[in-house]
Scaffold this active site. Structure first.
Site, PDB file in Angstrom:
ATOM      1  N   LYS A  75       0.916  -1.244   0.049  1.00  0.00           N
ATOM      2  CA  LYS A  75       0.089   0.078   0.055  1.00  0.00           C
ATOM      3  C   LYS A  75       0.586   1.335   0.136  1.00  0.00           C
ATOM      4  CE  LYS A  75      -4.421  -1.881   1.917  1.00  0.00           C
ATOM      5  NZ  LYS A  75      -5.308  -1.642   3.021  1.00  0.00           N
ATOM      6  N   ASP A 111      -9.862   2.926   1.970  1.00  0.00           N
ATOM      7  CA  ASP A 111     -10.203   2.466   3.279  1.00  0.00           C
ATOM      8  C   ASP A 111     -10.916   3.271   4.534  1.00  0.00           C
ATOM      9  OD1 ASP A 111      -8.902  -0.152   2.565  1.00  0.00           O
ATOM     10  OD2 ASP A 111      -6.728   0.477   3.244  1.00  0.00           O
ATOM     11  N   GLY A 137      -0.974   1.392  11.477  1.00  0.00           N
ATOM     12  CA  GLY A 137      -0.673   1.108  10.215  1.00  0.00           C
ATOM     13  C   GLY A 137      -1.493   1.779   9.340  1.00  0.00           C
ATOM     14  N   THR A 160       4.677  -0.355  18.322  1.00  0.00           N
ATOM     15  CA  THR A 160       5.885   0.531  17.963  1.00  0.00           C
ATOM     16  C   THR A 160       5.431   1.699  18.519  1.00  0.00           C
ATOM     17  OG1 THR A 160       6.490  -1.002  16.301  1.00  0.00           O
ATOM     18  CG2 THR A 160       7.487   0.977  16.003  1.00  0.00           C
ATOM     19  N   THR A 203      -5.212  -3.515  14.193  1.00  0.00           N
ATOM     20  CA  THR A 203      -4.156  -4.261  14.283  1.00  0.00           C
ATOM     21  C   THR A 203      -4.600  -5.669  13.791  1.00  0.00           C
ATOM     22  OG1 THR A 203      -4.454  -5.636  16.508  1.00  0.00           O
ATOM     23  CG2 THR A 203      -3.342  -3.463  16.390  1.00  0.00           C
ATOM     24  N   TYR A 232     -12.094  -9.080   8.945  1.00  0.00           N
ATOM     25  CA  TYR A 232     -13.194  -9.692   8.530  1.00  0.00           C
ATOM     26  C   TYR A 232     -13.264 -11.189   8.503  1.00  0.00           C
ATOM     27  CZ  TYR A 232     -10.695  -9.864   4.193  1.00  0.00           C
ATOM     28  OH  TYR A 232     -10.112  -9.939   3.085  1.00  0.00           O
ATOM     29  N   GLY A 253     -15.187  -6.286  10.331  1.00  0.00           N
ATOM     30  CA  GLY A 253     -14.766  -5.572   9.174  1.00  0.00           C
ATOM     31  C   GLY A 253     -15.344  -5.970   7.764  1.00  0.00           C
TER      32      GLY A 253
HETATM   33  P1  NAP Z   1      -0.506  -2.498   8.834  1.00  0.00           P
HETATM   34  O1  NAP Z   1      -0.253  -1.325   8.033  1.00  0.00           O
HETATM   35  O2  NAP Z   1       0.447  -3.598   8.444  1.00  0.00           O
HETATM   36  O3  NAP Z   1      -0.604  -2.301  10.369  1.00  0.00           O
HETATM   37  C1  NAP Z   1      -0.648  -3.487  11.215  1.00  0.00           C
HETATM   38  C2  NAP Z   1      -0.651  -3.046  12.456  1.00  0.00           C
HETATM   39  O4  NAP Z   1      -1.050  -3.868  13.339  1.00  0.00           O
HETATM   40  C3  NAP Z   1       0.459  -2.186  12.994  1.00  0.00           C
HETATM   41  O5  NAP Z   1      -0.060  -1.022  14.018  1.00  0.00           O
HETATM   42  C4  NAP Z   1       1.178  -3.081  14.056  1.00  0.00           C
HETATM   43  O6  NAP Z   1       2.042  -2.777  15.007  1.00  0.00           O
HETATM   44  C5  NAP Z   1      -0.102  -4.052  14.372  1.00  0.00           C
HETATM   45  N1  NAP Z   1       0.402  -5.420  14.910  1.00  0.00           N
HETATM   46  C6  NAP Z   1       0.588  -6.411  14.171  1.00  0.00           C
HETATM   47  N2  NAP Z   1       0.822  -7.539  14.603  1.00  0.00           N
HETATM   48  C7  NAP Z   1       0.899  -7.047  16.338  1.00  0.00           C
HETATM   49  C8  NAP Z   1       1.026  -7.734  17.393  1.00  0.00           C
HETATM   50  N3  NAP Z   1       1.286  -8.957  17.468  1.00  0.00           N
HETATM   51  N4  NAP Z   1       1.031  -7.034  18.483  1.00  0.00           N
HETATM   52  C9  NAP Z   1       0.601  -5.711  18.456  1.00  0.00           C
HETATM   53  N5  NAP Z   1       0.292  -5.199  17.365  1.00  0.00           N
HETATM   54  C10 NAP Z   1       0.565  -5.770  15.993  1.00  0.00           C
HETATM   55  O7  NAP Z   1      -1.907  -3.364   8.194  1.00  0.00           O
HETATM   56  P2  NAP Z   1      -3.239  -2.532   8.034  1.00  0.00           P
HETATM   57  O8  NAP Z   1      -3.422  -2.491   6.647  1.00  0.00           O
HETATM   58  O9  NAP Z   1      -3.225  -1.184   8.915  1.00  0.00           O
HETATM   59  O10 NAP Z   1      -4.279  -3.462   8.726  1.00  0.00           O
HETATM   60  C11 NAP Z   1      -4.614  -3.611   9.906  1.00  0.00           C
HETATM   61  C12 NAP Z   1      -5.795  -4.501  10.240  1.00  0.00           C
HETATM   62  O11 NAP Z   1      -6.828  -4.020   9.576  1.00  0.00           O
HETATM   63  C13 NAP Z   1      -5.571  -5.978   9.701  1.00  0.00           C
HETATM   64  O12 NAP Z   1      -6.107  -6.904  10.533  1.00  0.00           O
HETATM   65  C14 NAP Z   1      -6.403  -5.873   8.273  1.00  0.00           C
HETATM   66  O13 NAP Z   1      -6.936  -7.104   8.105  1.00  0.00           O
HETATM   67  C15 NAP Z   1      -7.326  -5.096   8.649  1.00  0.00           C
HETATM   68  N6  NAP Z   1      -7.961  -4.442   7.376  1.00  0.00           N
HETATM   69  C16 NAP Z   1      -9.225  -4.581   7.122  1.00  0.00           C
HETATM   70  C17 NAP Z   1      -9.840  -4.135   5.889  1.00  0.00           C
HETATM   71  C18 NAP Z   1     -11.295  -4.335   5.613  1.00  0.00           C
HETATM   72  O14 NAP Z   1     -11.628  -4.062   4.548  1.00  0.00           O
HETATM   73  N7  NAP Z   1     -12.015  -4.858   6.665  1.00  0.00           N
HETATM   74  C19 NAP Z   1      -8.980  -3.140   5.087  1.00  0.00           C
HETATM   75  C20 NAP Z   1      -7.657  -2.951   5.571  1.00  0.00           C
HETATM   76  C21 NAP Z   1      -7.177  -3.522   6.726  1.00  0.00           C
HETATM   77  P3  NAP Z   1       3.621  -2.200  14.653  1.00  0.00           P
HETATM   78  O15 NAP Z   1       3.311  -0.924  14.025  1.00  0.00           O
HETATM   79  O16 NAP Z   1       4.259  -2.350  15.853  1.00  0.00           O
HETATM   80  O17 NAP Z   1       4.080  -3.225  13.745  1.00  0.00           O
END
Ligand code: NAP
Length: 287
Positions: A75, A111, A137, A160, A203, A232, A253
């Site tokens: 992204k 998003d 993120g 982080t 997350t 989701y 989601g």
């Molecule tokens: P991303 O940019 O990779 O961000 C991931 C986030 O999760 C970061 O803040 C990361 O923290 C945190 N994280 C991951 N593993 C962790 C752990 N074990 N403990 C604590 N924090 C953790 O991903 P994103 O695109 O923002 O997506 C985030 C979530 O939203 C995902 O679950 C994704 O499936 C969901 N999402 C859903 C939709 C939808 O259409 N429903 C669309 C987009 C995303 P760090 O910064 O410390 O790494």
């Protein structure tokens, strides 16, 4: 493809790029909606080795793929290959949808709008609310920039810490509401959650296959909290199940996913897809 919608030499291609991509529900919902409208398109997925993203974009142009979605981990990195990026996507530094206009690639982020539409569709109003968001993120960035337009307070907690603080500082420059960025810990969550109205999990904690994980102890959940998990798959995460048991209103989601898919679909084809069909196809597939 059915006899009604055969793939021909004229069939136009849409796709999703990511890595890995095997669990994506996007082909299911897009192809069902394309078929229903009798549109001569097909939606595919491509798992792209991150070292080859540049070649993938050249391929998209060479094959005249008319539009594509972008998911993790591209992204941000996709942005340097695009000819134009819309202002909101540029601001949050994340693109999830691209339109190919005769080789000229335009990037957009849907998003945030998709997530907020899902919330307003269930009657939830952000105005004046205290929001606790877990994660800093791409999804968190997209959503906080929209929520900050009329919430009372936003607290961003992230594993982080510097990412949470950076996002909070960016938002403070743009909006005049209370915004804080903190390190994710049980203690911080416990302190913040009491006066929060809306908890958003942005997350990947709880995402399939790690469905036993949850970002919050159930003891911190209170019935005045609305809990929104962007995940989701599963349709009901452990967080949502425990929140429901604690008397909270909850939202998963899936509607966000369908909304962002529908926005992309409309941008690429000029037609409005059947969101109910898209949603039921995904539920059927996950179940
Ligand atoms: P991303 O940019 O990779 O961000 C991931 C986030 O999760 C970061 O803040 C990361 O923290 C945190 N994280 C991951 N593993 C962790 C752990 N074990 N403990 C604590 N924090 C953790 O991903 P994103 O695109 O923002 O997506 C985030 C979530 O939203 C995902 O679950 C994704 O499936 C969901 N999402 C859903 C939709 C939808 O259409 N429903 C669309 C987009 C995303 P760090 O910064 O410390 O790494």
């Amino acid at each position: 493809m059915s006899e009604k919608n055969p793939i021909t030499a004229k069939t136009k291609v849409l796709c999703l790029i990511g890595y890995p991509i095997e669990h994506s529900m996007s082909p299911i919902m897009h192809n069902a909606a394309l078929k229903e409208l009798n549109l001569d398109f097909i939606y595919l997925t491509f798992s792209i080795n991150p070292k080859r993203l540049n070649l993938a974009v050249k391929g998209i142009k060479a094959f005249n793929i008319l539009g594509f979605n972008v998911t993790m981990p591209f992204k941000q990195t996709i942005m340097k290959y695009l000819d134009e990026i819309e202002p909101f996507a540029k601001k949050i530094a994340s693109v999830n949808t691209v339109k190919n206009n005769k080789g000229y690639l335009i990037g957009r982020n849907t998003d945030g709008v998709a997530a907020m539409k899902a919330l307003s569709d269930v009657g939830y109003k952000i105005a004046g609310k205290n929001v606790l968001i877990l994660g800093a993120g791409g999804a968190s960035r997209a959503i906080t920039y929209i929520i900050a337009q009329n919430a009372n307070k936003i607290v961003i907690v992230n594993r982080t810490e510097k990412k949470a603080i950076k996002l909070a500082n960016e938002l403070k420059k743009n909006f005049c509401i209370q915004i804080e960025g903190k390190r994710y810990s049980n203690k911080v969550v416990k302190n913040e959650i009491g006066e929060s109205n809306l908890l958003i999990n942005a997350t990947s904690i709880g995402l399939y296959p790690n469905i036993q994980s949850t970002p919050i102890s159930q003891e911190h959940l209170h019935k005045d909290l609305f809990v929104y998990d962007l995940i989701y798959n599963p349709l009901e995460t452990r967080l949502l199940k425990e929140a429901r048991e604690a008397g909270c209103n909850v939202l998963g989601g899936l509607d966000m996913l369908v909304n962002q898919g529908a926005l992309a679909f409309e941008w690429w084809t000029g037609k409005i897809p059947n969101k109910h069909l898209m949603k039921t196809q995904i539920i059927h597939h996950i179940e």
